[in-house]
Design a protein around this motif. Sequence first.
Motif, PDB file in Angstrom:
ATOM      1  N   ILE A  63     -14.903   9.131  14.305  1.00  0.00           N
ATOM      2  CA  ILE A  63     -13.625   9.502  13.684  1.00  0.00           C
ATOM      3  C   ILE A  63     -12.583   8.508  14.187  1.00  0.00           C
ATOM      4  N   ALA A  64     -11.870   7.839  13.281  1.00  0.00           N
ATOM      5  CA  ALA A  64     -10.848   6.872  13.696  1.00  0.00           C
ATOM      6  C   ALA A  64      -9.522   7.210  13.025  1.00  0.00           C
ATOM      7  N   ILE A  65      -8.436   6.823  13.674  1.00  0.00           N
ATOM      8  CA  ILE A  65      -7.100   7.166  13.168  1.00  0.00           C
ATOM      9  C   ILE A  65      -6.252   5.914  13.046  1.00  0.00           C
ATOM     10  N   ASP A  66      -5.680   5.715  11.847  1.00  0.00           N
ATOM     11  CA  ASP A  66      -4.605   4.735  11.700  1.00  0.00           C
ATOM     12  C   ASP A  66      -3.307   5.538  11.689  1.00  0.00           C
ATOM     13  N   ALA A  67      -2.552   5.474  12.769  1.00  0.00           N
ATOM     14  CA  ALA A  67      -1.365   6.321  12.907  1.00  0.00           C
ATOM     15  C   ALA A  67      -0.174   5.800  12.104  1.00  0.00           C
ATOM     16  N   THR A  68      -0.256   4.556  11.633  1.00  0.00           N
ATOM     17  CA  THR A  68       0.849   3.935  10.866  1.00  0.00           C
ATOM     18  C   THR A  68       0.245   3.038   9.782  1.00  0.00           C
ATOM     19  N   CYS A  69      -0.106   3.604   8.651  1.00  0.00           N
ATOM     20  CA  CYS A  69      -0.878   2.833   7.640  1.00  0.00           C
ATOM     21  C   CYS A  69      -0.166   1.586   7.130  1.00  0.00           C
ATOM     22  N   GLY A  70       1.131   1.690   6.857  1.00  0.00           N
ATOM     23  CA  GLY A  70       1.859   0.540   6.296  1.00  0.00           C
ATOM     24  C   GLY A  70       1.175   0.027   5.051  1.00  0.00           C
ATOM     25  N   ASN A  71       0.784  -1.245   5.052  1.00  0.00           N
ATOM     26  CA  ASN A  71       0.113  -1.813   3.876  1.00  0.00           C
ATOM     27  C   ASN A  71      -1.401  -1.607   3.881  1.00  0.00           C
ATOM     28  N   GLY A  72      -1.888  -0.915   4.896  1.00  0.00           N
ATOM     29  CA  GLY A  72      -3.297  -0.515   4.862  1.00  0.00           C
ATOM     30  C   GLY A  72      -4.285  -1.478   5.481  1.00  0.00           C
ATOM     31  N   HIS A  73      -3.768  -2.529   6.080  1.00  0.00           N
ATOM     32  CA  HIS A  73      -4.635  -3.555   6.664  1.00  0.00           C
ATOM     33  C   HIS A  73      -5.562  -2.940   7.734  1.00  0.00           C
ATOM     34  N   ASP A  74      -4.976  -2.164   8.641  1.00  0.00           N
ATOM     35  CA  ASP A  74      -5.779  -1.560   9.714  1.00  0.00           C
ATOM     36  C   ASP A  74      -6.641  -0.408   9.194  1.00  0.00           C
ATOM     37  N   THR A  75      -6.131   0.321   8.222  1.00  0.00           N
ATOM     38  CA  THR A  75      -6.909   1.440   7.661  1.00  0.00           C
ATOM     39  C   THR A  75      -8.208   0.905   7.063  1.00  0.00           C
ATOM     40  N   LEU A  76      -8.107  -0.184   6.325  1.00  0.00           N
ATOM     41  CA  LEU A  76      -9.295  -0.796   5.720  1.00  0.00           C
ATOM     42  C   LEU A  76     -10.265  -1.247   6.810  1.00  0.00           C
ATOM     43  N   PHE A  77      -9.737  -1.880   7.836  1.00  0.00           N
ATOM     44  CA  PHE A  77     -10.589  -2.331   8.942  1.00  0.00           C
ATOM     45  C   PHE A  77     -11.312  -1.142   9.585  1.00  0.00           C
ATOM     46  N   LEU A  78     -10.592  -0.062   9.862  1.00  0.00           N
ATOM     47  CA  LEU A  78     -11.221   1.106  10.494  1.00  0.00           C
ATOM     48  C   LEU A  78     -12.294   1.691   9.581  1.00  0.00           C
ATOM     49  N   SER A  79     -11.966   1.786   8.298  1.00  0.00           N
ATOM     50  CA  SER A  79     -12.905   2.353   7.328  1.00  0.00           C
ATOM     51  C   SER A  79     -14.219   1.565   7.331  1.00  0.00           C
ATOM     52  N   GLN A  80     -14.115   0.249   7.313  1.00  0.00           N
ATOM     53  CA  GLN A  80     -15.318  -0.585   7.276  1.00  0.00           C
ATOM     54  C   GLN A  80     -16.061  -0.535   8.614  1.00  0.00           C
ATOM     55  N   THR A  81     -15.328  -0.305   9.691  1.00  0.00           N
ATOM     56  CA  THR A  81     -15.960  -0.304  11.015  1.00  0.00           C
ATOM     57  C   THR A  81     -16.738   0.985  11.278  1.00  0.00           C
ATOM     58  N   VAL A  82     -16.200   2.135  10.889  1.00  0.00           N
ATOM     59  CA  VAL A  82     -16.924   3.392  11.168  1.00  0.00           C
ATOM     60  C   VAL A  82     -17.948   3.715  10.078  1.00  0.00           C
ATOM     61  N   GLU A 107       5.833   7.199   1.093  1.00  0.00           N
ATOM     62  CA  GLU A 107       4.955   7.259  -0.083  1.00  0.00           C
ATOM     63  C   GLU A 107       4.435   5.867  -0.442  1.00  0.00           C
ATOM     64  N   GLN A 108       5.347   4.883  -0.363  1.00  0.00           N
ATOM     65  CA  GLN A 108       4.991   3.504  -0.720  1.00  0.00           C
ATOM     66  C   GLN A 108       3.810   2.997   0.141  1.00  0.00           C
ATOM     67  N   ALA A 109       3.825   3.347   1.403  1.00  0.00           N
ATOM     68  CA  ALA A 109       2.758   2.902   2.315  1.00  0.00           C
ATOM     69  C   ALA A 109       1.438   3.588   1.957  1.00  0.00           C
ATOM     70  N   ILE A 110       1.511   4.864   1.677  1.00  0.00           N
ATOM     71  CA  ILE A 110       0.286   5.599   1.330  1.00  0.00           C
ATOM     72  C   ILE A 110      -0.311   5.022   0.035  1.00  0.00           C
ATOM     73  N   GLN A 111       0.567   4.708  -0.924  1.00  0.00           N
ATOM     74  CA  GLN A 111       0.082   4.153  -2.203  1.00  0.00           C
ATOM     75  C   GLN A 111      -0.577   2.794  -1.998  1.00  0.00           C
ATOM     76  N   LYS A 112       0.098   1.936  -1.252  1.00  0.00           N
ATOM     77  CA  LYS A 112      -0.450   0.582  -0.979  1.00  0.00           C
ATOM     78  C   LYS A 112      -1.811   0.688  -0.298  1.00  0.00           C
ATOM     79  N   THR A 113      -1.888   1.605   0.669  1.00  0.00           N
ATOM     80  CA  THR A 113      -3.138   1.748   1.415  1.00  0.00           C
ATOM     81  C   THR A 113      -4.245   2.265   0.493  1.00  0.00           C
TER      82      THR A 113
END
Length: 188
Positions: A22-41, A54-60
Amino acid sequence: MLLNILTYAHTLLRESLKEGDIAIDATCGNGHDTLFLSQTVGSAGKVYGFDIQEQAIQKTQEKLQENDCHNVSLIQDSHEKIPEYIKEDIFGGAIFNLGYLPKSDKSIITKPHSTLAAIEAILEKLKTKGLIILVIYYGHSGGLEEKEAVLSYTSQLNQKEYQVLQYKFINQQNQAPFLIAIEKKKRS
Ligand code: SAM
């Protein structure tokens, strides 16, 4: 070769996270780290991504769709509410990028109180050898206070339970970002 801050953040997490975590991106922003975590786990794992905008969630969301990632729950709410949303008992790791969303409203920033509350909530459930990575941007209005609060909190964590690393280029101008990594030594 010395790695830049963002590359080093991912290098540390890649070492520590395992498939199925289980991994957490605490600040998605443009989703760069969220994508990395998703691919890693991987598909056996799960990522929770938080952002108040909302804009950050949409971008991510767009980034995840483009990359065919289906193991992420995006939550438009403050990361201090992690305990309300994540019910699993053990977290593999987490990342925070503190500051404001690039090319966006510079007044919407992470704040000391909620950042520290989120860090505490994650530490409670972090696996042995799990990491919280904090990338600290502090050149904006309000950034200095948050930097001081995070440094004060993390430098006082009990050394029997946690190792805390600061990774920082000391000859860079303009309040360049730096990294704090907190590793849990052993889960009690
Ligand atoms: N990691 C991101 C990326 O790859 O693009 C950059 C994140 S940006 C520096 C900081 C983000 O934190 C902003 O998108 C902002 O909306 C978000 N934020 C601010 N306060 C927050 C809070 N209390 N909870 C969750 N996200 C928050």
